[in-house]
Design a protein around this motif. Structure first.
Motif, PDB file in Angstrom:
ATOM      1  N   THR A  66      -8.426  -5.668  -1.954  1.00 23.74           N
ATOM      2  CA  THR A  66      -8.631  -5.863  -0.650  1.00 23.74           C
ATOM      3  C   THR A  66      -7.260  -5.602   0.104  1.00 23.74           C
ATOM      4  N   HIS A  67      -7.550  -4.872   1.382  1.00 18.85           N
ATOM      5  CA  HIS A  67      -6.391  -4.617   2.218  1.00 18.85           C
ATOM      6  C   HIS A  67      -5.882  -5.723   3.116  1.00 18.85           C
ATOM      7  N   ILE A  68      -4.620  -6.090   3.142  1.00 16.34           N
ATOM      8  CA  ILE A  68      -4.344  -7.303   4.090  1.00 16.34           C
ATOM      9  C   ILE A  68      -3.473  -6.353   5.033  1.00 16.34           C
ATOM     10  N   VAL A  69      -3.950  -5.976   6.302  1.00 16.13           N
ATOM     11  CA  VAL A  69      -3.022  -5.291   7.415  1.00 16.13           C
ATOM     12  C   VAL A  69      -2.467  -6.058   8.360  1.00 16.13           C
ATOM     13  N   PRO A  70      -1.422  -6.289   8.358  1.00 12.25           N
ATOM     14  CA  PRO A  70      -0.710  -7.217   9.552  1.00 12.25           C
ATOM     15  C   PRO A  70      -1.023  -6.244  10.972  1.00 12.25           C
ATOM     16  N   ARG A  71      -1.359  -7.219  12.073  1.00 14.40           N
ATOM     17  CA  ARG A  71      -1.733  -6.964  13.294  1.00 14.40           C
ATOM     18  C   ARG A  71      -0.564  -7.362  14.229  1.00 14.40           C
ATOM     19  N   TYR A  72      -0.293  -6.362  15.210  1.00 13.42           N
ATOM     20  CA  TYR A  72       0.856  -6.618  16.165  1.00 13.42           C
ATOM     21  C   TYR A  72       0.182  -6.505  17.620  1.00 13.42           C
ATOM     22  N   THR A  73       1.098  -6.991  18.634  1.00 13.24           N
ATOM     23  CA  THR A  73       0.654  -6.731  19.799  1.00 13.24           C
ATOM     24  C   THR A  73       0.575  -5.307  20.160  1.00 13.24           C
ATOM     25  N   ASP A  74      -0.379  -4.717  20.832  1.00 15.83           N
ATOM     26  CA  ASP A  74      -0.955  -3.516  21.147  1.00 15.83           C
ATOM     27  C   ASP A  74      -0.589  -2.406  20.122  1.00 15.83           C
ATOM     28  N   ASP A  76       0.847  -1.117  -0.047  1.00 12.13           N
ATOM     29  CA  ASP A  76      -0.021  -0.127   0.059  1.00 12.13           C
ATOM     30  C   ASP A  76       0.751   1.327   0.011  1.00 12.13           C
ATOM     31  N   ILE A  77       0.443   2.308  -0.726  1.00 12.07           N
ATOM     32  CA  ILE A  77       1.293   3.354  -0.987  1.00 12.07           C
ATOM     33  C   ILE A  77       1.223   4.529   0.355  1.00 12.07           C
ATOM     34  N   ASP A  78       0.057   4.114   0.981  1.00  9.93           N
ATOM     35  CA  ASP A  78      -0.342   5.038   2.437  1.00  9.93           C
ATOM     36  C   ASP A  78      -0.750   3.846   3.417  1.00  9.93           C
ATOM     37  N   PRO A  79       0.240   3.128   3.928  1.00 16.65           N
ATOM     38  CA  PRO A  79       0.125   1.935   4.846  1.00 16.65           C
ATOM     39  C   PRO A  79      -0.479   2.435   5.941  1.00 16.65           C
ATOM     40  N   ILE A  80      -1.374   1.513   6.616  1.00 23.96           N
ATOM     41  CA  ILE A  80      -2.027   1.661   8.198  1.00 23.96           C
ATOM     42  C   ILE A  80      -0.882   1.213   8.735  1.00 23.96           C
ATOM     43  N   GLN A  81      -0.343   0.047   8.434  1.00 17.25           N
ATOM     44  CA  GLN A  81       0.975  -0.467   9.237  1.00 17.25           C
ATOM     45  C   GLN A  81       1.875  -1.124   8.444  1.00 17.25           C
ATOM     46  N   GLU A  82       3.076  -1.199   9.015  1.00 17.87           N
ATOM     47  CA  GLU A  82       4.292  -1.951   8.329  1.00 17.87           C
ATOM     48  C   GLU A  82       3.857  -3.229   7.784  1.00 17.87           C
ATOM     49  N   GLY A  83       4.041  -3.704   6.432  1.00 16.19           N
ATOM     50  CA  GLY A  83       3.577  -4.860   5.826  1.00 16.19           C
ATOM     51  C   GLY A  83       1.996  -4.744   5.119  1.00 16.19           C
ATOM     52  N   HIS A  84       1.453  -3.646   5.182  1.00 20.22           N
ATOM     53  CA  HIS A  84       0.128  -3.492   4.593  1.00 20.22           C
ATOM     54  C   HIS A  84       0.130  -3.693   3.124  1.00 20.22           C
ATOM     55  N   LEU A  85      -0.503  -4.791   2.722  1.00 20.32           N
ATOM     56  CA  LEU A  85      -0.576  -5.199   1.307  1.00 20.32           C
ATOM     57  C   LEU A  85      -1.989  -4.885   0.724  1.00 20.32           C
ATOM     58  N   ILE A  86      -2.005  -4.804  -0.629  1.00 19.08           N
ATOM     59  CA  ILE A  86      -3.183  -4.679  -1.275  1.00 19.08           C
ATOM     60  C   ILE A  86      -3.130  -5.651  -2.282  1.00 19.08           C
ATOM     61  N   LEU A  87      -4.450  -6.342  -2.421  1.00 19.51           N
ATOM     62  CA  LEU A  87      -4.683  -7.251  -3.532  1.00 19.51           C
ATOM     63  C   LEU A  87      -5.487  -6.798  -4.525  1.00 19.51           C
ATOM     64  N   ILE A  88      -5.174  -6.527  -5.771  1.00 20.43           N
ATOM     65  CA  ILE A  88      -5.596  -5.715  -6.668  1.00 20.43           C
ATOM     66  C   ILE A  88      -6.483  -6.635  -7.787  1.00 20.43           C
ATOM     67  N   SER A  89      -7.613  -6.409  -8.103  1.00 12.27           N
ATOM     68  CA  SER A  89      -8.305  -7.358  -9.375  1.00 12.27           C
ATOM     69  C   SER A  89      -7.718  -6.932 -10.578  1.00 12.27           C
ATOM     70  N   GLU A 102       1.549 -14.516   9.096  1.00 23.10           N
ATOM     71  CA  GLU A 102       1.531 -15.206  10.437  1.00 23.10           C
ATOM     72  C   GLU A 102       2.727 -16.105  10.654  1.00 23.10           C
ATOM     73  N   ASP A 103       3.083 -16.837   9.688  1.00 26.15           N
ATOM     74  CA  ASP A 103       4.251 -17.831   9.796  1.00 26.15           C
ATOM     75  C   ASP A 103       5.795 -17.476   9.651  1.00 26.15           C
ATOM     76  N   GLU A 104       5.742 -16.467   8.949  1.00 21.64           N
ATOM     77  CA  GLU A 104       7.068 -16.059   8.804  1.00 21.64           C
ATOM     78  C   GLU A 104       7.691 -14.502   9.429  1.00 21.64           C
ATOM     79  N   PHE A 105       6.516 -13.852   9.978  1.00 21.53           N
ATOM     80  CA  PHE A 105       6.852 -12.572  10.688  1.00 21.53           C
ATOM     81  C   PHE A 105       6.206 -12.399  11.986  1.00 21.53           C
ATOM     82  N   ASP A 106       6.490 -11.502  12.821  1.00 26.72           N
ATOM     83  CA  ASP A 106       6.151 -11.399  14.042  1.00 26.72           C
ATOM     84  C   ASP A 106       4.575 -10.609  13.999  1.00 26.72           C
ATOM     85  N   VAL A 107       3.648 -11.233  13.396  1.00 24.90           N
ATOM     86  CA  VAL A 107       2.328 -10.899  13.255  1.00 24.90           C
ATOM     87  C   VAL A 107       1.323 -11.816  14.152  1.00 24.90           C
ATOM     88  N   LEU A 108       0.410 -11.265  14.833  1.00 24.31           N
ATOM     89  CA  LEU A 108      -0.719 -11.801  15.454  1.00 24.31           C
ATOM     90  C   LEU A 108      -1.686 -12.233  14.533  1.00 24.31           C
TER      91      LEU A 108
END
Length: 130
Positions: A96-104, A27-40, A70-76
């Motif tokens: 579709t946005h795929i936003v990694p989630r982290y503790t706190d 994502d060019i304006d990410p909510i979080q580090e590692g924020h991906l976009i799946l584009i049709s 989830e398997d390769e990075f420190d993502v909850l």
């Protein structure tokens, strides 16, 4: 059709992964580090326009992206977010946005919307008819 950044401006070197019907970029304006976009790859404006076989392809790609994070990075886990129809950003199409989630990460604490009333009883009745 107006100019679509997804159809006309994504450079091949920015595509990180793809399936037959979708591609993934950061994502060019990410909510979080590692924020991906799946584009049709096709210019759909709403999930309702997308054929079922294409939606299955989306789900399979989402599963791969989620497993990788989830398997390769420190993502909850991840939050999967999509807009449809008239709330789509101008100059884009279905994605579709795929936003990694982290503790706190306080993700939900930063989501602010103005409450709008709908007839919940009517919604419940119509859902029962699906």
């Amino acid at each position: 059709m107006t100019h679509c950044i997804f159809c006309q401006d994504i450079q091949p070197e920015n595509i990180l992964a793809q399936s037959p019907h979708f591609f993934a970029v950061l994502d060019i304006d990410p909510i979080q580090e590692g924020h991906l976009i799946l584009i049709s790859k096709e210019h759909y404006m709403n999930l309702r326009e997308i054929p079922s076989a294409v939606l299955l392809d989306l789900l399979e790609l989402e599963k791969k992206m989620i497993a990788l994070l989830e398997d390769e990075f420190d993502v909850l886990g991840v939050s999967v977010i999509q807009n449809n129809g008239k709330v789509m950003d101008v100059g884009t199409h279905f994605h579709t946005h795929i936003v990694p989630r982290y503790t706190d990460d306080q993700f939900w604490e930063h989501q602010k919307v103005l409450p709008t009333k709908i007839d919940l009883n009517q919604l419940i009745k119509k859902l029962a008819l699906l």
